[in-house]
Structure formats: structure tokens, C-alpha cells
Design an enzyme around this catalytic site. Structure first.
Site, PDB file in Angstrom:
ATOM      1  CG  HIS A   1       0.146   6.790   3.802  1.00  0.00           C
ATOM      2  ND1 HIS A   1      -0.594   5.891   4.533  1.00  0.00           N
ATOM      3  CD2 HIS A   1       1.447   6.543   4.106  1.00  0.00           C
ATOM      4  CE1 HIS A   1       0.218   5.144   5.261  1.00  0.00           C
ATOM      5  NE2 HIS A   1       1.465   5.514   5.002  1.00  0.00           N
TER       6      HIS A   1
ATOM      7  CG  HIS B   1      -1.492  -4.667   8.002  1.00  0.00           C
ATOM      8  ND1 HIS B   1      -1.280  -4.302   6.689  1.00  0.00           N
ATOM      9  CD2 HIS B   1      -1.281  -3.544   8.731  1.00  0.00           C
ATOM     10  CE1 HIS B   1      -0.968  -3.017   6.636  1.00  0.00           C
ATOM     11  NE2 HIS B   1      -0.958  -2.540   7.872  1.00  0.00           N
TER      12      HIS B   1
ATOM     13  CG  HIS C   1      -5.006  -3.793   6.470  1.00  0.00           C
ATOM     14  ND1 HIS C   1      -4.742  -3.437   7.784  1.00  0.00           N
ATOM     15  CD2 HIS C   1      -4.448  -2.811   5.710  1.00  0.00           C
ATOM     16  CE1 HIS C   1      -4.056  -2.308   7.808  1.00  0.00           C
ATOM     17  NE2 HIS C   1      -3.877  -1.894   6.558  1.00  0.00           N
TER      18      HIS C   1
ATOM     19  CG  ASP D   1      -5.211   2.248   6.686  1.00  0.00           C
ATOM     20  OD1 ASP D   1      -4.811   1.158   7.131  1.00  0.00           O
ATOM     21  OD2 ASP D   1      -4.714   2.787   5.682  1.00  0.00           O
TER      22      ASP D   1
ATOM     23  CB  SER E   1      -2.570   0.609   3.261  1.00  0.00           C
ATOM     24  OG  SER E   1      -2.903   0.319   4.588  1.00  0.00           O
TER      25      SER E   1
ATOM     26  CG  HIS F   1       1.347  -0.291  11.953  1.00  0.00           C
ATOM     27  ND1 HIS F   1       1.547  -1.627  11.672  1.00  0.00           N
ATOM     28  CD2 HIS F   1       0.714   0.235  10.865  1.00  0.00           C
ATOM     29  CE1 HIS F   1       1.061  -1.894  10.471  1.00  0.00           C
ATOM     30  NE2 HIS F   1       0.550  -0.784   9.962  1.00  0.00           N
TER      31      HIS F   1
ATOM     32  CB  SER G   1      -5.498   4.486   1.983  1.00  0.00           C
ATOM     33  OG  SER G   1      -5.093   3.421   2.805  1.00  0.00           O
TER      34      SER G   1
ATOM     35  CG  ASP H   1      -2.543   1.004   9.342  1.00  0.00           C
ATOM     36  OD1 ASP H   1      -2.574  -0.228   9.350  1.00  0.00           O
ATOM     37  OD2 ASP H   1      -1.563   1.664   8.940  1.00  0.00           O
TER      38      ASP H   1
END
EC number: 3.1.3.1
Length: 514
Positions: free
Chosen positions: A190, A469, A391, A83, A127, A353, A192, A349
């Protein structure tokens, strides 16, 4: 015809003397350091010769020429999702293996390509809609999962219309008699992992309380993501489920950290559904499970996301992604018809962030370890392994650092303001105030705040609550049957169709080869 901006040219010329022809090159490539300051390097001496590079290229050409496409039917499909793992993340993570010349496990795969990650409504996607693309084969609206572009994020009515549902490759596999599973380092509800089994108009509707908060009276018809995992057409048939997110399965009246408000304990339901269902909450419990006797396996190791690797120690009773991957394959391979399993390194991911590349890159290495384990346990003859990202991130890797230097240390040259700058930076994110003094309007020396701690934040050039992203294409790596299909540049939603073709799964596009 475009006009030349003479003011811009003159301002550049002010930086250099008129007779210094190389000045602009030095301005654009400020990587020179004084000889006595040059970093100690441990580069292979052969790299300074012609033959080293010529031989390297010859060997690669031989390897490519000897490669023969595998057109066997794929019995098993292992789909790895890093991710937020864009190309910049991959390139930077190689340094953790010992240098830029090193390779992560999936970079040894014979075939690779690029997928375009935009969604129906956004240039830069999230995602949820990407999961719909790479698992269900249809691009969708930002924030939605398992539904088509007719459903906007948060649309309580359209989101329950089954005409808008799109099924995942996990369902296609189970319809063909295969087993299926989900492994992640995030919450199993979540965005994904939810793409494997859920149909929902909002990725945040992980429990019923969130649905009621958003839809009020309309919420009665909407089944939250955790509920769909336990009761949905796909979720209730998954053989192996592992990750975090315990909070979304239990009512708050039963469990202090529970987020449900419907009086349900979905974990208890899972345990009672079948006498041989196995539920685990610790690494020790997982390692003791007799997988040959277990019907279905559910592991929830944290209330929310799992702890990242660098946050754990010998006292942390949480399995690694590699260990969960091994157990998943051991359990699923019992099915003589084969299996599909989705395995996500989800914290790459999450940590980007937060502008925390030390943690994000370490998670990338952990992700690579899981892939290496999967390759060792399976055969390229009958198992298709695909590795990709949903992404990228607004994460950059530059500044002319020297070979084998510390990628987390300042670049060898200073910025125009005389202060060091970092090879790893973010276009935006929460770290901005740490590296910019609003009172003086000046940049803060980053070396004052980057001290070698795993949780170090790195510079962001624009203030945001979370780093965003990126919209660039992401890499795809493949090995096994029909892996040569994954070359070129293609839409992200093509991925499950490639996998289905390789395994002869009936999703409407497959032209079975056997």
C-alpha cells in the site's frame, strides 16, 4: 470598507427577543440541558478547586525546566505513522482510554511539532506523495511514490526515469550498515509502506496486472510495487516485512485470489532466496519463529488489508500491531549497528474513509499500544522514536458533549430541526444517504441508525463515495536523541532529514556530529 449585511443581522435578531442580551450566546452554544436530564458524571472532585489546576501547571513547568536535550547519536530509529491520524482523531480517541484528560502513549513524548502536509500539486494530499515526503525528504505529486515532482501520477515514461527517483531513509540507514524493516496493518504494497522501498508513478500499481492495464506496451519497463519489494534495491534488503497483501505476490493461476498475471510467485521466491528466510501467515506461526536464527522475515496475514482490531476475536489467527512491533524490534536489534523500522497503523485512515469512527478510534488506541511497547523495549539514550500522521481527515469533534459522556452518543442538545446531532461527524462520505432523507429534504434522526455496533456509520454532510482527507497540519511527537529538532511548524519533507541528522545518515544534508 466591507458593507454590513443588514438582512443577515435582522434574520439573527428574529431568533431572539430584543431585550434578551444572552440569546445569541445560547444560540451559538446550545449545550444547556434540563437539570433532571444532566448526565451522571464521575469527574475528579479536585477539579472543582483552584489548587488542582495550579499544581498541575506547576508540575508541568518543572518538567519542562528539567528537560535536557539529548544530543547523542541515534543508533536506532523507529518511525510510527498513524495513517489519517489528525488532531481530531487523537482528541476523540482519548475518550476510549477513560476520558478527555487521558493521554495516548505518544502524548507523553517530550517534544512535539506540526508538519504541513500539502503536496507539489494538491492542497490536500494522499498517502503516496506524503510517504515520499516523510520518508524520502522530497515533496511530490499526488498518487506517486519515491519519485520527485517531475513525475505526474500515471506517467508511464517519466516514472521509470531513474533521474526522477528519490531514496528513502531506509536506504540511507542500510547504506550505513543498519538493518531496516516495514510493519503495517494495510497491504505491505500500500502507499505508505511502499514509500520505504518503491519508485512508482501510480500508487495503484501494486501488481503487474495493474501496470499492464494502465500502460499497455510501455508496461514492460515498469516494475510493480510487490516486485520491487522482492527484487528492488531496497526491498530485497529489508530484514523484516509484515502486514497484509498476499494477493499482489502470486499469479492467479497458482492462487485463487492472486492478482498477478506474469506467472510469478514472489512468496516462493522469497522462501528460496535464502535457506533461513522465514515466511508466516498466522499469529501462531509468528509467535513460534526463532528470530535468532531467521535471516529475513516476511509475514502476510490477509489477501488485502489486515482485519481491524474490533473485527477479530479469539479465533482470529492474526497478530496485533503491538505484537508485530515487538517481533520487529526483537529481530532488528540483533544488528550491532542499529536499525530503522517503519511501523504503520494504517487502518485508521481506511475506516475514516467509511465514516466509521468507532473502528478508526479503536485502531488509534491499538496504534498507541504498539508505541508503548516500543518505548518499553528501547532506551531514549540511543533510540529515536518519531510518531506522526501523513494527513488528517474531514472528521469533526464538537457539539458540547459533557465530560465522561459517551462520545459516540448524541450531544446533549438537539439541532435546530429538533433532532439529535452527534459530537462525531464527517464533512463528506458514503454515509450521507443514511442520515438525509432526499424525499423530504430533511435530516434523519441519527440515533435511529447509530445503535452501538462497531460498524456504525456516523453522519456525513455531503455525499461522496469515500470520505476525504483533510488539509490541516498534522502533529509530530518525538523522543530520544535529537528529538528537540521536531518542535515548531515545518514542511513534512523535513522529517527524514531530522531523523538522518540524529543518526548521522549520509543523505546529503547530514552534518555528522561524531
Amino acid at each position: 470598507m466591507m458593507k454590513t449585511d443588514r438582512r443577515r443581522i435582522e434574520s439573527l435578531e428574529d431568533l431572539c427577543s430584543r431585550d434578551d442580551e444572552n440569546c445569541f450566546d445560547r444560540q451559538m452554544h446550545p449545550d444547556l440541558v434540563r437539570e433532571e436530564e444532566e448526565l451522571e458524571r464521575s469527574i475528579n472532585p479536585l477539579e472543582y478547586t483552584n489548587n488542582y489546576w495550579l499544581n498541575l501547571s506547576r508540575e508541568f513547568i518543572k518538567q519542562q525546566m528539567n528537560r535536557q536535550p539529548n544530543t547523542s547519536k541515534a543508533k536506532n530509529i523507529i518511525f510510527f505513522l498513524g495513517d489519517g491520524m489528525g488532531l481530531t482523531t487523537i482528541a476523540a480517541a482519548r475518550n476510549l482510554l477513560g476520558g478527555t484528560e487521558q493521554k495516548l502513549a505518544f502524548e507523553e513524548f517530550p517534544y512535539s511539532g506540526l508538519s504541513k502536509t500539502y503536496s507539489v500539486d494538491r492542497i490536500v494530499s494522499d498517502s503516496a506523495c506524503t510517504a515520499t515526503a516523510y520518508l524520502c525528504g522530497v515533496k511530490a505529486m499526488k498518487g506517486t511514490i519515491g519519485v520527485n515532482g517531475q513525475v505526474n501520477m500515471g506517467d508511464c515514461a517519466a516514472g521509470v526515469d531513474r533521474n526522477n527517483f528519490v531514496d528513502s531513509i531506509a536506504k540511507w540507514a542500510m547504506d550505513a550498515g543498519k538493518s531496516a524493516g516495514v510493519v503495517t496493518t494495510t497491504r505491505v504494497t500500500h502507499a505508505s509502506p511502499a514509500g520505504v522501498y518503491a519508485h512508482i508513478a501510480d500508487r495503484d500499481w501494486e501488481n503487474d496486472s495493474k501496470v499492464k492495464e494502465a500502460c499497455g506496451a510501455k508496461s514492460a519497463k515498469i516494475k510493480d510495487i510487490a516486485y520491487q519489494l522482492m527484487h528492488g534495491d531496497v526491498g530485497r534488503k529489508l530484514s523484516f516485512i509484515m502486514g497484509g497483501g498476499k494477493q499482489n505476490f502470486i499469479d492467479s493461476s497458482f492462487y485463487e485470489n492472486g492478482r498477478r498475471s506474469d506467472g510469478l510467485d514472489l512468496i516462493e521466491y522469497f522462501q528460496q532466496e535464502h535457506p533461513d528466510n522465514v515466511y508466516v501467515e498466522t499469529r501462531n506461526e509468528l509467535m513460534q519463529v526463532n528470530l535468532s536464527e531467521a535471516n529475513r522475515v516476511l509475514g502476510l496475514y490477509q489477501d488485502s488489508h489486515m482485519l481491524c482490531h474490533l473485527e477479530t476475536d479469539e479465533n482470529t489467527n492474526q497478530p496485533t500491531l503491538e505484537e508485530m512491533t515487538i517481533k520487529a524490534i526483537e529481530h532488528l536489534q540483533r544488528n550491532e549497528n542499529g536499525y530503522f523500522v517503519f511501523i504503520e497503523g494504517g487502518l485508521i485512515d481506511w475506516l475514516h474513509h467509511f465514516n466509521k469512527p468507532r473502528l478508526a478510534l479503536d485502531e488509534t488506541v491499538e496504534f498507541s499500544k504498539a508505541i508503548q511497547a516500543a518505548r518499553q523495549m528501547t532506551s531514549e539514550e540511543d533510540t529515536l522514536i518519531v510518531v506522526t500522521a501523513d494527513h488528517s481527515h474531514a472528521f469533526s469533534y464538537g457539539g458540547y458533549p459533557q465530560r465522561n459522556s459517551d462520545v459516540f452518543a448524541p450531544a446533549p442538545a438537539s439541532g435546530k430541526d429538533g433532532k439529535p446531532y452527534m459530537p462525531l461527524n464527517y464533512a463528506n462520505g458514503p454515509s450521507f444517504p443514511t442520515f438525509f432523507d432526499s424525499a423530504s429534504g430533511q435530516r434523519v434522526d441519527p440515533s435511529l441508525n447509530i445503535v452501538g455496533n462497531a460498524n456504525d456509520e456516523f453522519p456525513a454532510t455531503w455525499p461522496m463515495q469515500w470520505e476525504t482527507h483533510g488539509g490541516d497540519d498534522v502533529p509530530v511527537y518525538a523522543s530520544g536523541p535529537w528529538s528537540h529538532l521536531f518542535t515548531g511548524v515545518y514542511e513534512q519533507n523535513a522529517l527524514p532529514h531530522f531523523m538522518a541528522y540524529a543518526a548521522c545518515l549520509g543523505n546529503g544534508l547530514t552534518m555528522c556530529k561524531t
